[in-house]
Design a protein around this motif. Structure first.
Motif, PDB file in Angstrom:
ATOM      1  N   PHE A  76       7.015   7.564   4.870  1.00  0.00           N
ATOM      2  CA  PHE A  76       5.870   7.225   5.714  1.00  0.00           C
ATOM      3  C   PHE A  76       6.299   6.137   6.684  1.00  0.00           C
ATOM      4  O   PHE A  76       6.850   5.112   6.273  1.00  0.00           O
ATOM      5  CB  PHE A  76       4.694   6.726   4.869  1.00  0.00           C
ATOM      6  CG  PHE A  76       4.051   7.798   4.039  1.00  0.00           C
ATOM      7  CD1 PHE A  76       3.153   8.686   4.615  1.00  0.00           C
ATOM      8  CD2 PHE A  76       4.350   7.916   2.695  1.00  0.00           C
ATOM      9  CE1 PHE A  76       2.557   9.681   3.850  1.00  0.00           C
ATOM     10  CE2 PHE A  76       3.757   8.904   1.924  1.00  0.00           C
ATOM     11  CZ  PHE A  76       2.860   9.788   2.505  1.00  0.00           C
ATOM     12  N   ILE A 101       5.329   3.210   8.597  1.00  0.00           N
ATOM     13  CA  ILE A 101       4.168   2.314   8.493  1.00  0.00           C
ATOM     14  C   ILE A 101       4.317   1.101   9.421  1.00  0.00           C
ATOM     15  O   ILE A 101       4.142  -0.040   9.002  1.00  0.00           O
ATOM     16  CB  ILE A 101       3.929   1.876   7.037  1.00  0.00           C
ATOM     17  CG1 ILE A 101       5.185   1.247   6.425  1.00  0.00           C
ATOM     18  CG2 ILE A 101       3.460   3.043   6.178  1.00  0.00           C
ATOM     19  CD1 ILE A 101       4.953   0.578   5.097  1.00  0.00           C
ATOM     20  N   TYR A 153      -2.814   0.366   6.396  1.00  0.00           N
ATOM     21  CA  TYR A 153      -2.716   1.729   5.883  1.00  0.00           C
ATOM     22  C   TYR A 153      -3.478   1.798   4.568  1.00  0.00           C
ATOM     23  O   TYR A 153      -3.160   1.080   3.609  1.00  0.00           O
ATOM     24  CB  TYR A 153      -1.245   2.117   5.674  1.00  0.00           C
ATOM     25  CG  TYR A 153      -0.506   2.247   6.971  1.00  0.00           C
ATOM     26  CD1 TYR A 153      -0.409   3.469   7.624  1.00  0.00           C
ATOM     27  CD2 TYR A 153       0.058   1.136   7.583  1.00  0.00           C
ATOM     28  CE1 TYR A 153       0.250   3.586   8.837  1.00  0.00           C
ATOM     29  CE2 TYR A 153       0.717   1.241   8.796  1.00  0.00           C
ATOM     30  CZ  TYR A 153       0.805   2.470   9.415  1.00  0.00           C
ATOM     31  OH  TYR A 153       1.444   2.575  10.624  1.00  0.00           O
ATOM     32  N   LEU A 157      -4.481   3.588   1.167  1.00  0.00           N
ATOM     33  CA  LEU A 157      -3.914   4.516   0.192  1.00  0.00           C
ATOM     34  C   LEU A 157      -5.014   4.946  -0.764  1.00  0.00           C
ATOM     35  O   LEU A 157      -5.771   4.102  -1.261  1.00  0.00           O
ATOM     36  CB  LEU A 157      -2.794   3.841  -0.604  1.00  0.00           C
ATOM     37  CG  LEU A 157      -1.579   3.385   0.203  1.00  0.00           C
ATOM     38  CD1 LEU A 157      -1.642   1.916   0.503  1.00  0.00           C
ATOM     39  CD2 LEU A 157      -0.320   3.691  -0.555  1.00  0.00           C
ATOM     40  N   ASP A 197      -4.767   6.945   4.859  1.00  0.00           N
ATOM     41  CA  ASP A 197      -3.593   7.126   5.723  1.00  0.00           C
ATOM     42  C   ASP A 197      -2.420   7.656   4.902  1.00  0.00           C
ATOM     43  O   ASP A 197      -1.586   8.406   5.402  1.00  0.00           O
ATOM     44  CB  ASP A 197      -3.205   5.796   6.372  1.00  0.00           C
ATOM     45  CG  ASP A 197      -4.302   5.236   7.248  1.00  0.00           C
ATOM     46  OD1 ASP A 197      -4.685   5.916   8.212  1.00  0.00           O
ATOM     47  OD2 ASP A 197      -4.801   4.129   6.943  1.00  0.00           O
ATOM     48  N   ILE A 198      -2.337   7.211   3.658  1.00  0.00           N
ATOM     49  CA  ILE A 198      -1.290   7.649   2.734  1.00  0.00           C
ATOM     50  C   ILE A 198      -2.001   8.218   1.512  1.00  0.00           C
ATOM     51  O   ILE A 198      -2.579   7.458   0.717  1.00  0.00           O
ATOM     52  CB  ILE A 198      -0.354   6.484   2.356  1.00  0.00           C
ATOM     53  CG1 ILE A 198       0.315   5.935   3.627  1.00  0.00           C
ATOM     54  CG2 ILE A 198       0.679   6.924   1.338  1.00  0.00           C
ATOM     55  CD1 ILE A 198       1.122   4.685   3.420  1.00  0.00           C
TER      56      ILE A 198
END
Length: 198
Positions: A94, A96, A102, A104, A112-113
């Motif tokens: 990823f 970042i 971000y 999760l 985003d993840i």
């Protein structure tokens, strides 16, 4: 005729919690019986209700569990998050470094993840870049953009190098830190473009 209480100095006290039922005789001009117990007045509640945050912190119809701090900044280093299961690297890392935070979690509309393991929460944790001042190895304080992790009160926790982090607190991350979420066997390794091999 409506009774006028203005001359007697008494103030009308109606129960306004529900409208009178049709045909109940408690419509306009009716009074509560004199023997009815008066309710104590409710004091003002100045606690935060969360309604303002809900109105301003919604993305794709989902209320986010955190707000970005004032010292948020997009990083200049090209940070990456590599995903491993055991010794096997899973897909591409990823990238970042294109935004300041971000999210999760399992909630695909906002994450985003994505974390697909059932032990992970919808909004599990946030990886936040913050521009903070800190004394470095030579003792000189420098302002730099650094990565931080905050667990968002997840059900099964977030871990940095095997240690569970306290929820709702930013914890600074360092190059080569290993992140785990819930009971997932996936490990996320934090590196950047200037990381040395080994």
């Amino acid at each position: 005729l409506m009774a006028d209480d203005s001359t007697s100095g008494r103030e009308r006290d109606y129960d306004r919690s529900a409208p009178p039922a049709a045909g109940s005789g408690q419509g306009e001009g009716s009074r509560r019986p004199a023997d009815a117990a008066e309710k104590p007045k409710q004091s003002a509640n100045y606690e935060t209700s969360g309604l303002l945050a809900q109105a301003t912190n919604t993305f794709n119809g989902v209320v986010l569990k955190w707000n970005e701090p004032a010292d948020t900044k997009v990083p200049t280093d090209k940070w990456r998050l590599y995903v491993f299961r055991g010794e096997d690297e899973l897909g591409e890392p990823f990238q970042i470094y294109r935004q300041s935070a971000y999210l999760l979690g399992r909630e695909r509309r906002v994450a985003d993840i994505p974390l697909d393991h059932p032990s992970c929460s919808g909004q599990h944790a946030v990886l936040q870049f913050r521009n903070t001042e800190k004394a470095e190895g030579d003792g000189v304080k420098r302002r730099r953009t650094r990565p931080y992790l905050m667990d968002l009160n997840s059900t099964n926790g977030s871990f940095i190098n095997g240690e569970q982090v306290d929820p709702q607190r930013y914890v600074e991350l360092f190059e080569k830190d290993v992140l785990k979420f819930g009971y997932s066997s996936r490990e996320f390794v934090l590196l950047h473009d200037k990381s040395a091999d080994g």
